[in-house]
Design an enzyme around this catalytic site. Structure first.
Site, PDB file in Angstrom:
ATOM      1  N   MET A  93       0.668  -1.340  -0.143  1.00  0.00           N
ATOM      2  CA  MET A  93      -0.030   0.053  -0.007  1.00  0.00           C
ATOM      3  C   MET A  93       0.952   1.401  -0.223  1.00  0.00           C
ATOM      4  O   MET A  93       0.324   2.224  -0.098  1.00  0.00           O
ATOM      5  CB  MET A  93      -0.926   0.118   1.143  1.00  0.00           C
ATOM      6  N   ASN A 119      -7.513  -1.204   7.277  1.00  0.00           N
ATOM      7  CA  ASN A 119      -7.107  -1.578   8.503  1.00  0.00           C
ATOM      8  C   ASN A 119      -5.646  -1.736   8.399  1.00  0.00           C
ATOM      9  O   ASN A 119      -4.883  -1.833   9.380  1.00  0.00           O
ATOM     10  CB  ASN A 119      -7.603  -3.172   8.674  1.00  0.00           C
ATOM     11  N   HIS A 120      -4.804  -1.927   7.276  1.00  0.00           N
ATOM     12  CA  HIS A 120      -3.346  -2.175   7.312  1.00  0.00           C
ATOM     13  C   HIS A 120      -2.589  -1.009   7.952  1.00  0.00           C
ATOM     14  O   HIS A 120      -3.009   0.125   7.840  1.00  0.00           O
ATOM     15  CB  HIS A 120      -2.843  -2.154   5.891  1.00  0.00           C
ATOM     16  N   ILE A 121      -1.499  -1.237   8.345  1.00  0.00           N
ATOM     17  CA  ILE A 121      -0.560  -0.296   8.763  1.00  0.00           C
ATOM     18  C   ILE A 121       1.027  -0.672   8.288  1.00  0.00           C
ATOM     19  O   ILE A 121       1.223  -1.809   8.442  1.00  0.00           O
ATOM     20  CB  ILE A 121      -0.239  -0.094  10.266  1.00  0.00           C
ATOM     21  N   SER A 170      -7.002   4.418  16.009  1.00  0.00           N
ATOM     22  CA  SER A 170      -6.450   4.344  17.344  1.00  0.00           C
ATOM     23  C   SER A 170      -6.679   5.476  18.137  1.00  0.00           C
ATOM     24  O   SER A 170      -6.738   6.745  17.895  1.00  0.00           O
ATOM     25  CB  SER A 170      -4.884   4.107  16.964  1.00  0.00           C
ATOM     26  N   TYR A 183       3.518   7.272  13.690  1.00  0.00           N
ATOM     27  CA  TYR A 183       2.331   6.435  13.615  1.00  0.00           C
ATOM     28  C   TYR A 183       0.940   7.359  14.153  1.00  0.00           C
ATOM     29  O   TYR A 183      -0.019   7.401  13.574  1.00  0.00           O
ATOM     30  CB  TYR A 183       2.421   5.327  14.605  1.00  0.00           C
ATOM     31  N   SER A 184       1.059   8.034  15.139  1.00  0.00           N
ATOM     32  CA  SER A 184       0.245   9.043  15.486  1.00  0.00           C
ATOM     33  C   SER A 184      -0.156  10.098  14.566  1.00  0.00           C
ATOM     34  O   SER A 184      -1.474  10.346  14.071  1.00  0.00           O
ATOM     35  CB  SER A 184       0.580   9.829  17.040  1.00  0.00           C
ATOM     36  N   THR A 220      -2.297  -8.146  19.237  1.00  0.00           N
ATOM     37  CA  THR A 220      -1.670  -8.750  18.234  1.00  0.00           C
ATOM     38  C   THR A 220      -0.076  -8.711  18.277  1.00  0.00           C
ATOM     39  O   THR A 220       0.542  -8.006  19.063  1.00  0.00           O
ATOM     40  CB  THR A 220      -1.806  -7.821  17.046  1.00  0.00           C
ATOM     41  N   GLU A 221       0.361  -9.673  17.372  1.00  0.00           N
ATOM     42  CA  GLU A 221       1.926  -9.998  17.940  1.00  0.00           C
ATOM     43  C   GLU A 221       2.795  -8.842  17.609  1.00  0.00           C
ATOM     44  O   GLU A 221       3.454  -8.605  18.335  1.00  0.00           O
ATOM     45  CB  GLU A 221       2.200 -11.104  16.715  1.00  0.00           C
TER      46      GLU A 221
HETATM   47  N1  NDP Z   1      -2.951  -3.743  17.654  1.00  0.00           N
HETATM   48  C1  NDP Z   1      -2.918  -2.689  18.280  1.00  0.00           C
HETATM   49  O1  NDP Z   1      -2.670  -2.691  19.591  1.00  0.00           O
HETATM   50  C2  NDP Z   1      -3.651  -1.879  17.822  1.00  0.00           C
HETATM   51  C3  NDP Z   1      -3.893  -1.642  16.288  1.00  0.00           C
HETATM   52  N2  NDP Z   1      -4.734  -0.678  15.961  1.00  0.00           N
HETATM   53  C4  NDP Z   1      -4.760  -0.655  14.437  1.00  0.00           C
HETATM   54  O2  NDP Z   1      -5.306  -1.766  14.050  1.00  0.00           O
HETATM   55  C5  NDP Z   1      -4.856  -1.994  12.842  1.00  0.00           C
HETATM   56  C6  NDP Z   1      -4.506  -3.325  12.546  1.00  0.00           C
HETATM   57  O3  NDP Z   1      -3.490  -3.454  13.462  1.00  0.00           O
HETATM   58  P1  NDP Z   1      -2.790  -4.832  13.827  1.00  0.00           P
HETATM   59  O4  NDP Z   1      -3.591  -5.945  13.647  1.00  0.00           O
HETATM   60  O5  NDP Z   1      -2.001  -4.982  15.402  1.00  0.00           O
HETATM   61  O6  NDP Z   1      -1.551  -4.593  12.924  1.00  0.00           O
HETATM   62  P2  NDP Z   1      -0.430  -5.918  12.404  1.00  0.00           P
HETATM   63  O7  NDP Z   1       0.972  -5.526  12.364  1.00  0.00           O
HETATM   64  O8  NDP Z   1      -0.935  -7.548  12.982  1.00  0.00           O
HETATM   65  O9  NDP Z   1      -1.088  -6.389  10.680  1.00  0.00           O
HETATM   66  C7  NDP Z   1      -0.576  -5.300   9.879  1.00  0.00           C
HETATM   67  C8  NDP Z   1      -1.128  -5.819   8.407  1.00  0.00           C
HETATM   68  O10 NDP Z   1      -0.740  -4.721   7.452  1.00  0.00           O
HETATM   69  C9  NDP Z   1      -0.219  -5.499   6.678  1.00  0.00           C
HETATM   70  N3  NDP Z   1       1.049  -4.584   6.176  1.00  0.00           N
HETATM   71  C10 NDP Z   1       2.014  -4.052   6.660  1.00  0.00           C
HETATM   72  N4  NDP Z   1       2.519  -3.305   5.618  1.00  0.00           N
HETATM   73  C11 NDP Z   1       1.945  -2.983   4.741  1.00  0.00           C
HETATM   74  C12 NDP Z   1       2.206  -2.477   3.248  1.00  0.00           C
HETATM   75  N5  NDP Z   1       3.007  -1.782   3.277  1.00  0.00           N
HETATM   76  N6  NDP Z   1       1.159  -2.713   2.471  1.00  0.00           N
HETATM   77  C13 NDP Z   1       0.186  -3.384   2.836  1.00  0.00           C
HETATM   78  N7  NDP Z   1      -0.032  -4.020   3.889  1.00  0.00           N
HETATM   79  C14 NDP Z   1       0.765  -3.916   4.851  1.00  0.00           C
HETATM   80  C15 NDP Z   1       0.621  -6.839   7.183  1.00  0.00           C
HETATM   81  O11 NDP Z   1       0.611  -7.718   6.213  1.00  0.00           O
HETATM   82  P3  NDP Z   1       1.967  -7.847   5.340  1.00  0.00           P
HETATM   83  O12 NDP Z   1       3.288  -7.741   6.415  1.00  0.00           O
HETATM   84  O13 NDP Z   1       2.009  -9.100   4.636  1.00  0.00           O
HETATM   85  O14 NDP Z   1       2.056  -6.921   4.270  1.00  0.00           O
HETATM   86  C16 NDP Z   1      -0.620  -7.247   8.146  1.00  0.00           C
HETATM   87  O15 NDP Z   1      -1.715  -7.757   7.406  1.00  0.00           O
HETATM   88  C17 NDP Z   1      -4.042  -0.966  12.250  1.00  0.00           C
HETATM   89  O16 NDP Z   1      -4.911   0.039  11.608  1.00  0.00           O
HETATM   90  C18 NDP Z   1      -3.675  -0.275  13.613  1.00  0.00           C
HETATM   91  O17 NDP Z   1      -3.449   1.024  13.866  1.00  0.00           O
HETATM   92  C19 NDP Z   1      -5.083   0.484  16.577  1.00  0.00           C
HETATM   93  C20 NDP Z   1      -4.898   0.608  17.998  1.00  0.00           C
HETATM   94  C21 NDP Z   1      -4.170  -0.689  18.692  1.00  0.00           C
HETATM   95  C1  LIG Z   2       4.242   0.720  17.236  1.00  0.00           C
HETATM   96  C2  LIG Z   2       3.245  -0.155  16.655  1.00  0.00           C
HETATM   97  C3  LIG Z   2       3.204  -0.414  15.348  1.00  0.00           C
HETATM   98  C4  LIG Z   2       3.737  -1.862  15.161  1.00  0.00           C
HETATM   99  C5  LIG Z   2       4.083  -2.088  13.744  1.00  0.00           C
HETATM  100  O1  LIG Z   2       5.148  -1.797  13.439  1.00  0.00           O
HETATM  101  N1  LIG Z   2       3.106  -2.679  12.805  1.00  0.00           N
HETATM  102  C6  LIG Z   2       3.227  -3.182  11.491  1.00  0.00           C
HETATM  103  C7  LIG Z   2       4.225  -4.478  11.686  1.00  0.00           C
HETATM  104  S1  LIG Z   2       4.324  -4.891  10.001  1.00  0.00           S
HETATM  105  O2  LIG Z   2       4.973  -3.937   9.142  1.00  0.00           O
HETATM  106  O3  LIG Z   2       5.588  -5.972  10.205  1.00  0.00           O
HETATM  107  O4  LIG Z   2       3.073  -5.558   9.421  1.00  0.00           O
HETATM  108  C8  LIG Z   2       1.861   0.466  17.115  1.00  0.00           C
HETATM  109  C9  LIG Z   2       0.583  -0.183  16.376  1.00  0.00           C
HETATM  110  C10 LIG Z   2      -0.600  -0.009  17.466  1.00  0.00           C
HETATM  111  C11 LIG Z   2      -0.020   0.952  18.549  1.00  0.00           C
HETATM  112  C12 LIG Z   2      -0.642   1.069  19.867  1.00  0.00           C
HETATM  113  C13 LIG Z   2      -1.993   1.582  19.490  1.00  0.00           C
HETATM  114  O5  LIG Z   2      -2.465   1.952  18.406  1.00  0.00           O
HETATM  115  C14 LIG Z   2      -2.879   1.725  20.874  1.00  0.00           C
HETATM  116  C15 LIG Z   2      -2.264   2.778  21.773  1.00  0.00           C
HETATM  117  C16 LIG Z   2      -2.342   4.106  21.342  1.00  0.00           C
HETATM  118  C17 LIG Z   2      -1.997   5.180  22.438  1.00  0.00           C
HETATM  119  O6  LIG Z   2      -2.058   6.314  21.663  1.00  0.00           O
HETATM  120  C18 LIG Z   2      -0.358   4.718  22.328  1.00  0.00           C
HETATM  121  C19 LIG Z   2      -0.052   3.441  22.630  1.00  0.00           C
HETATM  122  C20 LIG Z   2      -0.732   2.422  21.984  1.00  0.00           C
HETATM  123  C21 LIG Z   2      -0.482   1.073  22.849  1.00  0.00           C
HETATM  124  C22 LIG Z   2      -0.034   2.103  20.649  1.00  0.00           C
HETATM  125  C23 LIG Z   2       1.448   1.874  20.685  1.00  0.00           C
HETATM  126  C24 LIG Z   2       2.233   1.847  19.344  1.00  0.00           C
HETATM  127  C25 LIG Z   2       1.422   0.625  18.605  1.00  0.00           C
HETATM  128  C26 LIG Z   2       1.624  -0.593  19.315  1.00  0.00           C
END
Ligand code: NDP
Ligand SMILES: C[C@H](CCC(=O)NCCS(=O)(=O)O)[C@H]1CC[C@H]2[C@@H]3C(=O)C[C@@H]4C[C@H](O)CC[C@]4(C)[C@H]3CC[C@]12C
Length: 293
Positions: A93, A119-121, A170, A183-184, A220-221
């Site tokens: 993305m 949903n992705h990040i 978030s 991220y914020s 989540t992991e």
């Molecule tokens: N977990 C938490 O504590 C919180 C999560 N959220 C929000 O919930 C949502 C999901 O979070 P969470 O499940 O923890 O995230 P994960 O890190 O578990 O999953 C992230 C997903 O995004 C995909 N992704 C990562 N990079 C890219 C890219 N460049 N292009 C397309 N897809 C990508 C990953 O798959 P792949 O690597 O295969 O691309 C994966 O499927 C996010 O929007 C996050 O901000 C909000 C608050 C708290």
């Molecule tokens: C730092 C986290 C992002 C982890 C990440 O890199 N994900 C993608 C991995 S991948 O590319 O391999 O797929 C943050 C993701 C969720 C955040 C937390 C959240 O949003 C809830 C709280 C919000 C609050 O404002 C700050 C603390 C939070 C726990 C926040 C902390 C950072 C994340 C874990």
């Protein structure tokens, strides 16, 4: 308090309660049967769980992420769970052409779309801002611009179906927490873009709902790895979180807060006593556990 206030205040409260809570539809899983849904970031985490819930409800699914092997496994499990259909398209993305291609794929598969779940990040960090502006730029593309791009591409289909856009955000998009600067920034951008867009939809009688999902820490992991030992609030379960997101989207709610206590209350405090809120946040973080590398 004089008699007039004693009568007026409860009366106003009752009117507001009736206005805001009357006509609230009850969620039923069958609401998602045969619905055509795109779920991004569905190879793991919350997105993966959203896909499984929708599969059990009998939706048509198009899921996306970068890791094809993971997407294939998720699709296979969705079909086992009862999805009406389940397909994937893998890519990053960071590329807006790919973001548009996902919507195009849905149009080719179904000729329409009922729900877009964004949903992705991209990968980020939970640490002091390292002043890497290029990382902020990259994360804005992945976490924000691709959401806007997909919404624009999907709008014609969503208008004809009276569908929904679900934006997973978030607490970091409502309150300035330390150690989440890049991220914020992306989550606050989502707040501005989609709350403004919702106003324009209402003014132009566009029957597409926008639901912002304000989440606290979820187990989540990747989140657990990022915050282990630093963030004081216990994580909430990703399975229940995913279901609340789906409910909010299909019921066309403006926002959902999950877990409510840990997200809505701080958001209220943000407006009533911002300095006090900031103080408590700084005090609640275990700075000593932050790896100093
Ligand atoms: N977990 C938490 O504590 C919180 C999560 N959220 C929000 O919930 C949502 C999901 O979070 P969470 O499940 O923890 O995230 P994960 O890190 O578990 O999953 C992230 C997903 O995004 C995909 N992704 C990562 N990079 C890219 C890219 N460049 N292009 C397309 N897809 C990508 C990953 O798959 P792949 O690597 O295969 O691309 C994966 O499927 C996010 O929007 C996050 O901000 C909000 C608050 C708290
Ligand atoms: C730092 C986290 C992002 C982890 C990440 O890199 N994900 C993608 C991995 S991948 O590319 O391999 O797929 C943050 C993701 C969720 C955040 C937390 C959240 O949003 C809830 C709280 C919000 C609050 O404002 C700050 C603390 C939070 C726990 C926040 C902390 C950072 C994340 C874990």
């Amino acid at each position: 308090m004089n008699l007039r206030q004693k009568i007026l205040i409860p009366l106003v409260g009752m009117v507001l309660a009736i206005y805001f809570y009357s006509g609230k539809e009850e969620f039923k899983p069958e609401m998602l049967k045969e619905k055509r849904v795109i779920v991004t970031g569905a190879s793991t985490g919350i997105g993966e769980q959203i896909a499984y819930h929708l599969a059990q409800m009998g939706s048509h699914l198009l899921i996306t992420a970068r890791t094809e092997a993971r997407l294939q496994q998720v699709v296979a499990h969705c079909l086992e769970l009862g999805a009406a259909s389940a397909r994937y398209i893998n890519g990053s993305m960071e590329d807006m052409n790919f973001a548009q291609a996902v919507v195009k794929k849905a149009e080719e598969l179904w000729g329409g779309l009922d729900m877009l779940i964004l949903n992705h990040i991209g990968k980020s960090y939970f640490h002091y801002f390292n002043r890497d502006i290029e990382h902020v730029q990259k994360l804005l593309n992945i976490n924000f611009l691709s959401y806007a791009t997909m919404s624009v591409s999907a709008l014609p289909m969503l208008k004809s179906s009276g569908g929904s856009i679900v934006v997973v955000s978030s607490l970091a998009g409502k309150i300035g927490f330390p150690w989440t600067v890049p991220y914020s920034s992306t989550k606050f951008a989502l707040e501005g873009f989609f709350n403004s867009l919702r106003q324009e939809f209402v003014m132009q009688n566009i029957n597409v709902s926008i639901t912002l999902c304000i989440l606290g820490l979820i187990n989540t992991e990747s989140a657990m790895k990022a915050v282990s030992g630093i963030y004081p609030i216990p994580p909430a379960p990703k399975e229940e979180c995913a279901l609340e997101i789906i409910k909010g989207g299909i019921l066309r709610q403006r926002e959902i807060y999950y877990k409510y206590m840990f997200t809505k209350i701080p958001t209220l405090f943000r407006d009533w006593a911002p300095e006090l809120m900031d103080y408590f946040i700084r005090k609640s973080f275990n700075v000593d556990n932050l790896n100093q590398d």
